[in-house]
Design an enzyme around this catalytic site. Structure first.
Site, PDB file in Angstrom:
ATOM      1  N   HIS A   1      43.395  38.973  45.491  1.00  0.00           N
ATOM      2  CA  HIS A   1      42.808  38.274  43.983  1.00  0.00           C
ATOM      3  C   HIS A   1      43.700  38.006  43.115  1.00  0.00           C
ATOM      4  CE1 HIS A   1      41.065  41.618  42.348  1.00  0.00           C
ATOM      5  NE2 HIS A   1      41.459  42.532  43.486  1.00  0.00           N
TER       6      HIS A   1
ATOM      7  N   CYS B   1      43.139  34.672  38.156  1.00  0.00           N
ATOM      8  CA  CYS B   1      42.956  34.097  40.056  1.00  0.00           C
ATOM      9  C   CYS B   1      42.285  33.276  39.851  1.00  0.00           C
ATOM     10  CB  CYS B   1      41.060  34.711  39.554  1.00  0.00           C
ATOM     11  SG  CYS B   1      39.633  34.704  38.411  1.00  0.00           S
TER      12      CYS B   1
ATOM     13  N   HIS C   1      35.269  36.299  37.269  1.00  0.00           N
ATOM     14  CA  HIS C   1      36.149  37.044  38.516  1.00  0.00           C
ATOM     15  C   HIS C   1      35.802  36.284  39.551  1.00  0.00           C
ATOM     16  CE1 HIS C   1      40.076  38.647  39.204  1.00  0.00           C
ATOM     17  NE2 HIS C   1      39.165  39.108  40.528  1.00  0.00           N
TER      18      HIS C   1
END
Length: 163
Positions: free
Chosen positions: A135, A72, A123
């Site tokens: 993502h 990510c 994240h």
């Protein structure tokens, strides 16, 4: 014309993408990156179009190029460097303080969504409009487009950042 093309691509991708998956933990902290400057609207749109164009690229822990795959923060770093010339922090822990915190109603394309669990960023993705973000979610997966309102992501604590 480029913005119209990007919106058309974004709409097409949104129709084709399915459910989300659990986030992954990023790599260990690296050296501090350069400070980010506010992006122009054009740069933010360029970031958005490139991020959407990378949907389908394989996930790879520690990956930071289309050839090697992305995690990510590697995806975010690659896109911001290529389309805005800005060096992003290499870890989600660095992204939580990058740029300026903004309220959800102020979100625009190119902003970051950083998910937090137990007080730590775990994240992140790039907001692309209409409640969606791009993502790199998990091992075995690919870069994808998901909705912030999906059953999984809507339950997560999130910070919105404008680089």
């Amino acid at each position: 014309m480029r913005t119209l093309w990007g919106l058309l691509l974004a709409s097409t991708v949104m129709v084709l993408v399915g459910c989300s998956s659990a986030p992954t933990t990023p790599s260990a902290p690296a050296a501090a990156p350069q400070s980010a400057a506010r992006l122009t609207v054009e740069q933010a749109n360029d970031v958005t179009v490139m991020a959407i164009g990378l949907v389908g690229t394989p996930y790879r822990y520690g990956g930071n190029t289309p050839a090697s795959g992305f995690d990510c923060s590697g995806l975010i770093g690659y896109v911001y460097k290529q389309r805005a010339g800005v060096v992003a922090p290499r870890t989600t822990g660095g992204l939580i303080d990058w740029g300026t915190s903004i309220p959800e109603p102020s979100l625009r394309t190119g902003d970051l969504v950083v998910f937090v669990q137990n007080g730590r960023a775990n994240h992140a993705g790039i907001y692309v409009g209409e409640g969606r973000f791009v993502h790199a979610p998990s091992t075995g997966g690919t870069v994808r487009l998901d909705s912030l309102n999906s059953s999984y992501w809507a339950k997560q604590q999130v910070s919105y950042r404008r680089p």
